[in-house]
Write a protein that holds these residues in place. Structure first.
Motif, mmCIF file in Angstrom:
data_model
loop_
_atom_site.group_PDB
_atom_site.id
_atom_site.type_symbol
_atom_site.label_atom_id
_atom_site.label_comp_id
_atom_site.label_asym_id
_atom_site.label_seq_id
_atom_site.Cartn_x
_atom_site.Cartn_y
_atom_site.Cartn_z
ATOM 1 N N ALA A 91 0.820 -1.209 0.000
ATOM 2 C CA ALA A 91 0.000 0.000 0.000
ATOM 3 C C ALA A 91 0.854 1.259 0.000
ATOM 4 C CB ALA A 91 -0.937 -0.011 1.201
ATOM 5 N N LEU A 92 1.932 1.254 0.751
ATOM 6 C CA LEU A 92 2.817 2.417 0.800
ATOM 7 C C LEU A 92 3.389 2.740 -0.578
ATOM 8 C CD1 LEU A 92 4.793 1.853 4.138
ATOM 9 C CD2 LEU A 92 3.453 3.886 3.549
ATOM 10 N N PHE A 93 3.891 1.717 -1.259
ATOM 11 C CA PHE A 93 4.479 1.949 -2.575
ATOM 12 C C PHE A 93 3.413 2.268 -3.617
ATOM 13 C CE2 PHE A 93 8.020 -0.171 -0.489
ATOM 14 C CZ PHE A 93 9.097 0.592 -0.946
ATOM 15 N N SER A 94 2.243 1.658 -3.492
ATOM 16 C CA SER A 94 1.165 1.934 -4.445
ATOM 17 C C SER A 94 0.669 3.359 -4.314
ATOM 18 C CB SER A 94 0.009 0.951 -4.226
ATOM 19 O OG SER A 94 0.425 -0.371 -4.467
ATOM 20 N N GLY A 95 0.757 3.909 -3.122
ATOM 21 C CA GLY A 95 0.332 5.288 -2.923
ATOM 22 C C GLY A 95 1.200 6.281 -3.651
ATOM 23 N N VAL A 96 2.494 6.011 -3.730
ATOM 24 C CA VAL A 96 3.388 6.948 -4.422
ATOM 25 C C VAL A 96 3.487 6.641 -5.902
ATOM 26 C CG1 VAL A 96 4.705 7.397 -2.327
ATOM 27 C CG2 VAL A 96 5.500 5.622 -3.895
ATOM 28 N N ASP A 97 3.305 5.367 -6.263
ATOM 29 C CA ASP A 97 3.390 4.955 -7.670
ATOM 30 C C ASP A 97 2.677 3.611 -7.788
ATOM 31 O OD1 ASP A 97 4.186 3.778 -10.147
ATOM 32 O OD2 ASP A 97 5.983 5.009 -10.198
ATOM 33 N N GLY A 98 1.474 3.638 -8.360
ATOM 34 C CA GLY A 98 0.682 2.416 -8.457
ATOM 35 C C GLY A 98 1.392 1.299 -9.185
ATOM 36 N N SER A 99 2.209 1.638 -10.175
ATOM 37 C CA SER A 99 2.936 0.610 -10.926
ATOM 38 C C SER A 99 3.978 -0.072 -10.059
ATOM 39 C CB SER A 99 3.601 1.231 -12.159
ATOM 40 O OG SER A 99 2.647 1.651 -13.105
ATOM 41 N N ILE A 100 4.770 0.705 -9.360
ATOM 42 C CA ILE A 100 5.804 0.124 -8.501
ATOM 43 C C ILE A 100 5.171 -0.719 -7.408
ATOM 44 C CG2 ILE A 100 7.518 0.720 -6.733
ATOM 45 C CD1 ILE A 100 8.575 2.857 -8.571
ATOM 46 N N GLY A 101 4.025 -0.283 -6.901
ATOM 47 C CA GLY A 101 3.348 -1.056 -5.868
ATOM 48 C C GLY A 101 2.865 -2.407 -6.352
ATOM 49 N N GLN A 102 2.545 -2.506 -7.638
ATOM 50 C CA GLN A 102 2.018 -3.767 -8.172
ATOM 51 C C GLN A 102 3.116 -4.725 -8.614
ATOM 52 O OE1 GLN A 102 -0.911 -3.357 -11.289
ATOM 53 N NE2 GLN A 102 -1.092 -5.569 -11.590
ATOM 54 N N ILE A 103 4.267 -4.217 -8.993
ATOM 55 C CA ILE A 103 5.308 -5.065 -9.587
ATOM 56 C C ILE A 103 5.705 -6.252 -8.708
ATOM 57 C CG2 ILE A 103 7.734 -5.076 -10.336
ATOM 58 C CD1 ILE A 103 7.151 -2.245 -11.527
ATOM 59 N N PRO A 104 5.874 -6.101 -7.369
ATOM 60 C CA PRO A 104 6.269 -7.274 -6.574
ATOM 61 C C PRO A 104 5.123 -8.215 -6.228
ATOM 62 C CG PRO A 104 6.120 -5.355 -5.166
ATOM 63 C CD PRO A 104 5.900 -4.861 -6.573
ATOM 64 N N GLN A 105 3.893 -7.885 -6.612
ATOM 65 C CA GLN A 105 2.750 -8.703 -6.201
ATOM 66 C C GLN A 105 2.893 -10.147 -6.674
ATOM 67 O OE1 GLN A 105 -0.077 -9.822 -8.376
ATOM 68 N NE2 GLN A 105 -0.999 -10.856 -6.615
ATOM 69 N N ASN A 106 3.224 -10.347 -7.934
ATOM 70 C CA ASN A 106 3.348 -11.708 -8.450
ATOM 71 C C ASN A 106 4.605 -12.414 -7.943
ATOM 72 O OD1 ASN A 106 1.064 -12.350 -10.350
ATOM 73 N ND2 ASN A 106 1.676 -10.359 -11.144
ATOM 74 N N HIS A 107 5.608 -11.651 -7.561
ATOM 75 C CA HIS A 107 6.786 -12.223 -6.907
ATOM 76 C C HIS A 107 6.377 -12.888 -5.593
ATOM 77 C CE1 HIS A 107 10.963 -12.124 -5.219
ATOM 78 N NE2 HIS A 107 10.333 -11.810 -4.102
#
Length: 410
Positions: A91-107
């Motif tokens: 949530a913290l990373f998605s707040g500043v940049d939604g793309s960066i927040g999503q990138i580790p999700q599948n990891h």
């Protein structure tokens, strides 16, 4: 033009060596690092979105910080943080940049499948790679099948291992990955997750994601042409859903965290914009922050954002309570609790990001401010799963005691 800006072309993607990453030991340390690093990534977020600059340097820093290894079990040297901590980090990373927040999700998703279906030897190998700084992407979905459930990418056994042939799309994080866990089927229709090296011969990563939101997630095409994979790098996938596991709710809570993070950031941005906006002429006040209807609308958003955060915490606690001894019943409860936050966060992220522009006034439409990125990111991400079906499963559970399906899209 940026070195990394290269739309609809095969990329010469930098594959960083496994420089030893920092190893995080506790939940508190993970949250402290995430707080500092997310603020660092905020600096160029508008520019990255506007010019579609893929965040290779940011993702390298992200994984080297140790945050990509926080779900590794303690017995393998990781912090094994709570599900709530994972959600708060995303949530913290998605707040500043939604793309960066999503990138580790599948990891994190691949690591959860590994935890449930991998052998001890496979866990030792892949967990150590992640502790060392490796990043996993994904090649799960397919774009050209008649239904989302169909998968054409095949794995075939050879004398020395396996070969994979097929094509995947929506491969979030694949451009930044060292390995690409790929969903494949064999001749008997059994499903596996093949942890394929990103630089394997015959593997092609194409930067052709053209969505109007989540623009720098790297969610394009990956093609496989006779790609060899070692037998020890292939784990069962289908049993993660035919048997009672937390793979599904864990996957979904991370999606809810992305939307909750976007909603929180949009809400906080709204407060700042209202303070700078001019009052509506009929309000008969000097400043927008004195306008009673503006205050009313902001209050509604505040309540919804806080509700999403509370539901997120409740869902995370349900996952962690079920983790030691998963059963059909406690996994169903966790799935329903996650469905509640996922449905609510979908609506909240869209509402908060839309109200941001509305309450900021005409000044909120200026491209230089990039306020539209919150709504675009929320709208594209919320298309991942339909909230209407989550409400259906919730209703059927509370009314008719019908357990929800076990899969990654609930």
């Amino acid at each position: 033009m940026s070195t990394y800006q290269n739309i609809s072309k095969t990329l010469d993607v930098p594959n960083h060596a496994f420089a030893k990453a920092h190893i995080i030991k506790t939940d508190a340390e993970a949250l402290e690092i995430a707080q500092k690093l997310s603020q660092q990534f905020k600096q160029n977020a508008i520019l990255r979105d506007a010019e579609r600059i893929l965040p290779f340097e940011e993702i390298e820093t992200f994984s080297q910080s140790g945050l990509w290894a926080i779900t590794v079990p303690k017995q393998y040297g990781g912090a094994e943080v709570s599900s709530h901590t994972v959600a708060k980090v995303i949530a913290l990373f998605s707040g500043v940049d939604g793309s960066i927040g999503q990138i580790p999700q599948n990891h994190f998703y691949a690591l959860e499948v590994l935890r449930n279906t991998g052998t001890a030897r496979q866990k030792q190998k892949f967990y150590q790679e992640v502790l060392d700084g490796a990043r996993f992407g994904n090649a799960l979905a397919e774009f050209k099948t008649k239904t989302a459930a169909q998968k054409h990418t095949q794995i075939s056994q050879t004398e020395h291992g396996y070969v994979v042939n097929g094509e995947k799309f929506y491969c979030t994080g694949s451009l930044f990955a060292h390995r690409i866990p790929t969903l494949v089927r064999d001749a008997q229709d059994r499903e596996y997750l093949a942890f394929i090296s990103a630089d394997a011969q015959g593997l092609q990563r194409i930067n052709d994601w053209s969505g109007f939101g989540q623009k720098t997630t790297g969610s394009g095409t990956v093609k496989f042409n006779q790609v060899f994979v070692e037998a020890e790098d292939v784990i069962r996938f289908d049993v993660a859903f035919t048997e009672p596991t937390l793979v599904g709710p864990f996957a979904q809570i991370m999606h809810a965290a992305i939307e909750t993070g976007i909603a929180r950031a949009a809400f906080e941005e709204t407060i700042e914009r209202i303070k700078k906006a001019r009052a509506w002429i009929d309000a008969n006040v000097e400043r927008a922050d004195q306008d009673p209807l503006t205050i009313y609308e902001l209050g509604r958003v505040a309540a919804d954002v806080r509700a999403s955060e509370a539901l997120l915490k409740q869902a995370a606690q349900s996952i962690d309570q079920a983790k030691p001894h998963p059963t059909v019943e406690n996994i169903a409860k966790a799935s329903i609790d996650v469905a509640k936050v996922r449905a609510h966060s979908t609506e909240t992220a869209l509402k908060a990001s839309s109200k941001l522009i509305e309450l900021a006034g005409s000044r909120g439409s200026q491209r230089a401010d990039g306020l539209d990125r919150y709504w675009r990111n929320a709208r594209v991400h919320t298309l991942h799963d339909a909230s209407r079906w989550k409400y259906y499963f919730i209703g059927n559970y509370v009314l008719n005691s019908i357990l929800p399906p076990r899969r990654g899209t609930l």
